[in-house]
Scaffold this active site. Structure first.
Site, PDB file in Angstrom:
ATOM      1  N   HIS A 179       0.789  -1.209  -0.088  1.00  0.00           N
ATOM      2  CA  HIS A 179      -0.040  -0.080  -0.002  1.00  0.00           C
ATOM      3  C   HIS A 179       0.820   1.236  -0.029  1.00  0.00           C
ATOM      4  O   HIS A 179       1.979   1.373   0.987  1.00  0.00           O
ATOM      5  CB  HIS A 179      -0.937   0.011   1.276  1.00  0.00           C
ATOM      6  CG  HIS A 179      -2.124  -0.894   1.209  1.00  0.00           C
ATOM      7  ND1 HIS A 179      -3.039  -0.788   0.473  1.00  0.00           N
ATOM      8  CD2 HIS A 179      -2.170  -2.174   1.861  1.00  0.00           C
ATOM      9  CE1 HIS A 179      -3.879  -1.940   0.487  1.00  0.00           C
ATOM     10  NE2 HIS A 179      -3.401  -2.582   1.550  1.00  0.00           N
ATOM     11  N   CYS A 197      -0.590   1.819  -4.967  1.00  0.00           N
ATOM     12  CA  CYS A 197      -1.302   3.125  -5.394  1.00  0.00           C
ATOM     13  C   CYS A 197      -0.290   4.163  -5.767  1.00  0.00           C
ATOM     14  O   CYS A 197       0.638   4.389  -4.729  1.00  0.00           O
ATOM     15  CB  CYS A 197      -2.265   3.445  -4.313  1.00  0.00           C
ATOM     16  SG  CYS A 197      -3.574   2.487  -4.066  1.00  0.00           S
TER      17      CYS A 197
END
Lengths: 651, 398
Positions: B166, B208
């Site tokens: 992440h 991301c």
């Protein structure tokens, strides 16, 4: 000249200060209006947001469930079993249920409890069973619970048979990270309360409550689902109850999880509480519906009573909600049976099983205007704080005016030129003796009432109502004595003051009116001290602000309802020249006093006042709600002091 | 004139003569070409892979699956476990929530258990930290660190660095506890460059806002690719309803779809891989950064990074094989063969593997085959005579 310029500067400051002080009351009324409008705006769609699952670990409804048609058949078979044992005495049906759980292969046991309150003693037997997760370390657990008695006051047949069927389903699985505890509690709330107390080893009040220690145990409970599926039929919709003891709320993710599951894997119509509201495009209707939902929540939060057994878990920092099957024949939504309920519950348990730690990501403080819309604390806290601040402003202006002005407020208002005008920096003495004594007495009276109500004296014919009447009598004695002594004292002071003042008044007048060359300063001793009612009112307002703002952090709904109830009377009421007005004010204050509110509640719900009182007592003694202590220690003393205040002499 | 100075001159002349002779007889490429980079050769002699999954927890199953999928791929293409450093929380396979204990799948079909055989995790669980990662890259590990936890690379090493987890703008979270920034990463690469710890690096990241992670790299010979640009999320590809979680991310899924069709003799290039990137499939904008890389991407083989195809010294005899001109059959094959057993593939085409050996012998032969050997001997003789006469002339002058 130096002295003069200094004086004029100080005078300017005084004028400014007086301007501020005289505007403060107006400002505080404006703030009250703002606060009221803000509160009314909260249910509006523009002030709420759509709920969303915040905890990534939950993954609601993403996994297939194992609950199949066979399990549904098993649930239906259990339904007959439950029905056949439902009418047995507590102990026998608990043991019969224990056997059923044992037959599935779960470790099960029963728990006896006896609960003594000041008026009665309750006895019952709980049944519980633990499914030990085969591949976990057993340090965490989830609870599925159902009470024998549904909130419809009928047997909770479907819920209990669902627990048995789910036990059977889970027994097949090996993917659990938490043990699953099934609890079937006796009585209304006291059964589960006794079980939770024993589970957490809470030994306080060992003489009052006696619950058998638990023989079968598991790990720390992470979350709980309480089932309320009355009867044996199908349902139209699923209601979620979430308000806990003292306005505590479960993490919003509990509701969001059920929400997502009900939209996906187990499609059912979901609503808040047991009200089904038809969909409408009409903005006004929508607003009113939202308002109704919000008021429902705030009502339970303010009173502090949970809307279901889930509320008891919240005291132990366990997030829990009650799922309630709403059976409303004729409602348009598709009816669903136990199969759908089973899928929904298994999916919910699977989600909660995914948790890595306690639910913490989403909100703990929220108002729900719909099952999918929330208003966050950032939006609903300001009005109650504004309310608190308006109290403070009012108190400050009173305090300032009482010290600054040598003349009575009345004469200032009437432009009376005969009274002496003070030089800057002169202060009128403020006497807090009467105010603090009155407030102290009121608080002692409140505390005494509380102990009177909660203690069992063992007298013949002793009822809570009788005790309340006695304490009301004590209160009225207090009011009478305080008011009469104040009046007598006032007359004595007045006569002494008039005797002292008769000579130097003229000189004072002359010197003050031509004060350019005068070194004479009107000292505090020569002025009348501020009236007792001003001091008392200042104290009441300050304490109200303190309590409302403090309570708002603990229980928003309680703080708001208390604030709304008292803000206008406490700010506006003051002793009047006309005795009639004072008496009317006192009567209004009496109406919003705890006994008055009790009468209103009993009229509204068409119940006997004694029932209402014993209900409040019961809630306090069994669940530990704050309603009674708050009323006795905070609300009533302030109310008593306010009644005394409006009856005090004017000067 | 002293005899010593004559000797000096003599020695110097010999040196010059030899140098000149060598420079003529073998051109520069012949000597250095074995190792040196040129347009089409990376010049590496060994391959390493650093595969990092920075997530932990059950619901991040897909990140662990991403990493294990990459692990499987590089292993299939020949990088041995000793050259793969895998950093993995590894809390998924034996998680009690896993309905299929001791497995990790990257596809709903569950044909391939990524955790099935011989998975070597070097940094496991709480060892996956930013500090350990940077120490690993820069080689500043503690003395007692075992070889399996060291990146023992040199200036001949091609390194594949794959990261997933992440992330956000210029950072990547490590296990919910800490994060590495793009600057940290750029600095680590610069240290590696200064310490001659790599020849070329392929940095691949699936998270991301991944493309921000390689924005602070300034060291040469690094090609980087990421799954999404600034302010874009990278998404999971699909979930397995029985396991109950998403099993793979989109970027990794589609990269794997290309890599699955690559075998050790494949001539597929990085450009071929990058050309398959499709916004509609990834639902994010993948990025490629090649400004620090001096070889054209269409001449950089995928196996330069994902495989372990090395330069080898060869014998005199050479066999010219026409297979060089053949296009790679695997890439043309458009059949979806996403998950396949590499062993089976190789076993099924023994002919292909034989041609591979020949191909190798051809590709990495010393010297320029166009040059005539006789010409070299003639040139050498002429130069020697010239130098000798020059020497005699010089000494007589003195």
């Amino acid at each position: 000249m130096g002295l003069l310029s200094r004086l004029s500067k100080a005078q300017r400051q005084q004028i400014f200060g007086r301007f501020v002080l005289s505007w403060m009351p107006t400002l505080s009324y404006i703030m009250v209006a703002v606060s009221f409008f803000w509160l009314l705006a909260l249910p509006h769609q523009d002030y709420s947001k759509r709920t969303y699952v915040s905890e990534n670990a939950l993954l609601p409804g993403s996994a297939n469930v194992q609950f199949n048609w066979d399990d549904n058949l098993a649930a239906e078979a259990y339904r007959d079993t439950v029905q056949s044992i439902a009418s047995l005495p507590s102990i026998e049906r608990a043991q019969a249920l224990e056997k059923q759980f044992a037959a599935i292969g779960l470790k099960s046991a029963t728990q006896n409890y006896t609960l003594h309150t000041s008026t009665e003693s309750l006895h019952g037997v709980n049944t519980y069973a633990v499914f030990y997760a085969p591949r976990s370390d057993g340090t965490e657990a989830l609870v599925l619970s159902a009470s024998w008695l549904s909130r419809d006051k009928t047997t909770n047949t479907n819920a209990i048979s669902m627990l048995l069927a789910l036990g059977k389903t889970f027994k097949r699985g090996s993917h659990f990270s938490k043990d699953i505890i099934f609890v079937v509690s006796d009585g209304e709330a006291e059964g589960l309360q006794a079980w939770l107390k024993a589970y957490h080893g809470n030994e306080e009040n060992i003489y009052e409550h006696s619950e058998e220690p638990l023989r079968v145990r598991s790990g720390a409970i992470q979350a709980a689902l309480n089932l309320d599926f009355a009867g044996t039929g199908d349902y139209n919709a699923l209601g979620i109850f979430f308000e806990g003891v003292n306005g505590q709320l479960p993490n919003l993710d509990m509701i969001n999880t059920i929400n997502l599951i009900s939209l996906g894997i187990a499609p059912v119509e979901l609503t808040l509480h047991d009200e089904l509201i038809p969909y409408t495009d009409n903005m006004t209707k929508n607003y009113l519906n939202s308002l109704r939902k919000m008021l429902y929540q705030m009502k339970y939060q303010a009173v502090g009573t949970p809307t279901g057994n889930h509320g008891l878990y919240l005291k132990y920092k366990i997030d829990a909600i009650t799922l309630y099957g709403i059976d409303r024949p004729g409602w348009h939504s598709q009816r669903f049976n136990l199969f759908r309920v089973g899928v929904l519950l298994e999916s919910a348990v699977r989600s909660l099983n995914n948790l890595l730690e306690h639910l913490h990501q989403s909100f703990f403080f929220y108002l729900l205007s719909d099952v999918r819309r929330y208003t966050s604390i950032g939006l609903y806290m300001p009005p109650v704080i504004i309310l608190g601040v308006s109290f403070i402003f009012q108190a400050l202006s009173l305090w300032g005016l009482s010290g600054d002005l040598p003349i009575e407020l009345e004469s200032l208002a009437e432009g009376d030129k005969d009274t002496p005008v003070a030089l800057p920096y002169s202060r009128r003495s403020r006497n807090f003796k009467v105010a603090s004594t009155t407030m102290g007495m009121a608080i002692i009276t409140g505390a005494a009432t509380f102990h009177l109500l909660t203690t069992e004296f063992g007298l013949v014919g002793e009822t809570p109502m009788l005790k309340l009447v006695a304490s009301v009598g004590v209160c009225s004695m207090l009011v009478l004595s305080a008011v009469s002594t104040a009046h007598v004292r006032n007359q004595i002071i007045q006569s002494v003051y008039v005797a002292q003042k008769s000579l130097p008044t003229d000189i004072d007048n002359k010197e003050s009116s031509s004060c350019q060359d005068s070194n004479h300063v009107v000292t505090g001793q020569e002025l009348t001290p501020a009236a007792d009612w001003i001091m008392l009112k200042t104290l009441i307002l300050a304490l109200s602000a303190l309590f409302v703002t403090t309570l708002s952090a603990l229980n928003f709904s309680l703080a708001v309802s208390m604030g709304i109830l008292i803000v206008l009377p406490y700010m506006a009421f003051r002793p009047s020249r006309w005795t009639v007005v004072s008496i009317v004010e006192a009567l209004i204050l009496l109406a919003i006093s705890p006994p008055g509110l009790m009468m209103v509640a009993s009229w509204w719900y068409a119940k006997d006042p004694s029932d209402v009182l014993s209900w409040v007592l019961r809630e306090y003694e069994i669940l530990g709600t704050w309603l009674l202590p708050t009323a006795c220690f905070i609300y009533w003393p302030l109310n008593l002091a306010a009644i005394i205040m409006v009856l005090l002499p004017l000067s | 004139m002293k005899p010593t100075s004559i000797l000096k001159y003599f020695a110097a002349s010999i040196c010059i003569a030899t140098t000149l002779a060598i420079s003529v007889t073998t051109n520069k490429d012949d000597v250095e070409g074995f190792f040196a980079k040129n347009k089409s050769k990376s010049g590496h002699t060994n391959n390493w892979a650093v595969l990092v999954c920075t997530s932990r927890f059950w619901f991040n199953y897909r990140h662990i699956a991403n990493t294990l999928s990459m692990y499987r791929t590089v292993k299939r293409l020949g990088i041995p476990d000793s050259n793969i450093i895998m950093m993995l929380a590894d809390d998924v396979a034996c998680n009690s929530r896993n309905i299929f204990p001791a497995t990790v799948y990257n596809n709903r079909g569950r044909h391939l258990d990524l955790y099935g055989e011989n998975v070597e995790v070097d940094y496991r669980g709480y060892e996956v930290t930013v500090e350990n990662f940077i120490r690993l890259l820069t080689g500043r590990v503690a003395k007692e660190t075992p070889r399996s936890k060291r990146l023992l690379t040199d200036d001949q090493s091609n390194i594949l660095i794959f990261m997933t987890g992440h992330g956000g703008e210029e950072f990547l979270k490590f296990q919910d506890a800490e994060e590495i920034s793009a600057h940290d990463l750029g600095d680590a690469f610069q240290q590696m460059y200064e310490k001659k710890r790599y020849n070329e690096i392929l940095f691949m990241i699936d998270t991301c806002q991944a493309n921000t992670m390689y924005s602070k790299i300034h060291s040469p010979n690094i090609v980087a690719t990421g799954s999404s640009k600034l302010n874009e999320s990278s998404y999971s590809h699909h979930d397995d309803p029985d396991i109950g979680v998403a099993v793979i991310d989109r970027f990794t899924y589609y990269v794997l779809e290309v890599l699955e069709k690559v075998n050790m003799q494949s001539k597929a290039t990085l450009k071929d891989l990058f050309d398959t990137y499709d916004y509609n499939l990834l639902q994010s904008t993948p990025g490629v950064r090649s400004d620090l890389f001096f070889r054209p991407l269409d001449e950089v083989l995928l196996t330069d990074f994902f495989g372990n195809v090395q330069n080898v010294e060869l014998t005199e005899s050479k066999e010219v094989n026409n297979s060089l001109t053949e296009t790679d059959p695997a890439l043309i094959d458009s059949e979806p063969m996403f998950i396949e057993d590499p062993q089976a593939e190789i076993a099924s085409s023994p002919k292909q593997s034989a041609s591979w050996i020949q191909e190798q012998s051809h590709t990495f032969e010393i010297g320029n085959p166009d040059q005539s050997q006789t010409w070299r001997y003639v040139a050498f003789a002429v130069l020697s005579v010239a130098m000798g006469s020059a020497l005699i002339a010089g000494s007589s002058l003195v």
